[in-house]
Scaffold this motif. Structure first.
Motif, mmCIF file in Angstrom:
data_model
loop_
_atom_site.group_PDB
_atom_site.id
_atom_site.type_symbol
_atom_site.label_atom_id
_atom_site.label_comp_id
_atom_site.label_asym_id
_atom_site.label_seq_id
_atom_site.Cartn_x
_atom_site.Cartn_y
_atom_site.Cartn_z
ATOM 1 N N GLN A 42 51.593 37.232 50.703
ATOM 2 C CA GLN A 42 50.777 37.693 49.585
ATOM 3 C C GLN A 42 50.863 39.210 49.430
ATOM 4 N N LEU A 43 50.824 39.947 50.538
ATOM 5 C CA LEU A 43 50.941 41.409 50.457
ATOM 6 C C LEU A 43 52.288 41.815 49.854
ATOM 7 N N THR A 44 53.339 41.097 50.216
ATOM 8 C CA THR A 44 54.660 41.371 49.653
ATOM 9 C C THR A 44 54.673 41.064 48.157
ATOM 10 N N ALA A 45 54.071 39.951 47.767
ATOM 11 C CA ALA A 45 54.007 39.602 46.344
ATOM 12 C C ALA A 45 53.248 40.680 45.565
ATOM 13 N N PHE A 46 52.140 41.165 46.113
ATOM 14 C CA PHE A 46 51.405 42.251 45.457
ATOM 15 C C PHE A 46 52.304 43.476 45.289
ATOM 16 N N SER A 47 53.021 43.837 46.343
ATOM 17 C CA SER A 47 53.849 45.052 46.294
ATOM 18 C C SER A 47 54.990 44.927 45.286
ATOM 19 N N GLN A 48 55.431 43.698 45.033
ATOM 20 C CA GLN A 48 56.520 43.463 44.091
ATOM 21 C C GLN A 48 56.010 43.093 42.695
ATOM 22 N N ASN A 49 54.704 43.223 42.495
ATOM 23 C CA ASN A 49 54.062 42.872 41.230
ATOM 24 C C ASN A 49 54.361 41.439 40.802
ATOM 25 N N ASP A 50 54.498 40.550 41.780
ATOM 26 C CA ASP A 50 54.720 39.133 41.519
ATOM 27 C C ASP A 50 53.359 38.433 41.585
ATOM 28 N N ASN A 51 52.631 38.553 40.488
ATOM 29 C CA ASN A 51 51.255 38.062 40.444
ATOM 30 C C ASN A 51 51.155 36.553 40.636
ATOM 31 N N ALA A 53 53.152 34.618 42.405
ATOM 32 C CA ALA A 53 53.347 34.320 43.825
ATOM 33 C C ALA A 53 52.105 34.697 44.624
ATOM 34 N N ALA A 54 51.506 35.844 44.330
ATOM 35 C CA ALA A 54 50.294 36.272 45.036
ATOM 36 C C ALA A 54 49.169 35.254 44.836
ATOM 37 N N TYR A 55 49.028 34.767 43.628
ATOM 38 C CA TYR A 55 47.988 33.783 43.298
ATOM 39 C C TYR A 55 48.235 32.460 44.026
ATOM 40 N N ILE A 62 39.088 29.884 45.814
ATOM 41 C CA ILE A 62 39.322 31.153 45.105
ATOM 42 C C ILE A 62 39.781 30.863 43.680
ATOM 43 N N LYS A 63 40.649 29.878 43.540
ATOM 44 C CA LYS A 63 41.152 29.528 42.205
ATOM 45 C C LYS A 63 40.056 28.948 41.316
ATOM 46 N N GLN A 64 39.030 28.356 41.911
ATOM 47 C CA GLN A 64 37.891 27.890 41.124
ATOM 48 C C GLN A 64 37.104 29.069 40.566
ATOM 49 N N GLN A 65 36.963 30.110 41.378
ATOM 50 C CA GLN A 65 36.225 31.297 40.943
ATOM 51 C C GLN A 65 37.034 32.141 39.965
ATOM 52 N N PHE A 66 38.358 32.126 40.129
ATOM 53 C CA PHE A 66 39.266 32.920 39.294
ATOM 54 C C PHE A 66 40.363 31.984 38.800
ATOM 55 N N PRO A 67 40.075 31.212 37.734
ATOM 56 C CA PRO A 67 40.960 30.124 37.321
ATOM 57 C C PRO A 67 42.259 30.530 36.631
ATOM 58 N N SER A 68 42.536 31.802 36.528
ATOM 59 C CA SER A 68 43.822 32.224 35.974
ATOM 60 C C SER A 68 44.391 33.365 36.810
ATOM 61 N N VAL A 69 45.687 33.528 36.735
ATOM 62 C CA VAL A 69 46.346 34.630 37.447
ATOM 63 C C VAL A 69 45.768 35.961 36.993
ATOM 64 N N GLU A 70 45.529 36.094 35.700
ATOM 65 C CA GLU A 70 45.008 37.345 35.158
ATOM 66 C C GLU A 70 43.619 37.674 35.718
#
Length: 143
Positions: A42-51, A53-55, A62-70
């Motif tokens: 996940q840290l690598t995905a964040f650093s590569q702006n691969d949202n 993959a990070a999600y 967590i996905k219930q609380q934040f139901p979209s990548v955005e």
């Protein structure tokens, strides 16, 4: 009330991490390695702006609380800067919280150059994979 429950849970999880050294039940090396690989992924995905993959590393809770990548990325970018864009990171101790949860300590240098400690909770899913179900970040007093 939700904030109080989260704070109490965070404190209990932190206490479990500290107490794990005295715990007779060792964290399985495979589970510890899996947790580290998930966090590093996940840290690598964040650093590569691969949202996307990070999600993908986030647990269903967590996905219930934040139901979209955005929505997820907005939360991370605004509330978890040291995790979103660390200058560097290293792993600390791991602890088995219960039969399906692991806590992993991570030391980070944030984008502001300050040291931080992150306590990750990972939950084993029905398919046996771990997903990140919580992160608590605090500014560290020493590097």
């Amino acid at each position: 009330m939700q904030i109080i429950k989260r704070t109490v849970r965070t404190l209990l999880l932190a206490a479990a991490l500290v107490a794990s050294q005295a715990n007779a039940a060792e964290l399985a090396d495979t589970d510890s390695e899996a947790a580290r690989l998930i966090i590093e992924g996940q840290l690598t995905a964040f650093s590569q702006n691969d949202n996307e993959a990070a999600y993908a590393y986030a647990a269903p809770i967590i996905k219930q609380q934040f139901p979209s990548v955005e929505m997820f990325m907005a939360m991370v970018m605004h509330g978890f800067q040291p995790v979103w864009k660390p200058r560097n990171f290293s792993f600390g101790q791991s602890a088995q919280i219960n039969s399906s949860e692991i806590m992993q300590q991570v030391f980070l240098t944030g984008p502001d150059g300050k040291p931080y400690e992150a306590l990750y909770t990972l939950t084993k899913q029905k398919n046996g994979e771990f997903k990140i179900s919580a992160v608590r970040v605090i500014e560290a007093t020493a590097t």
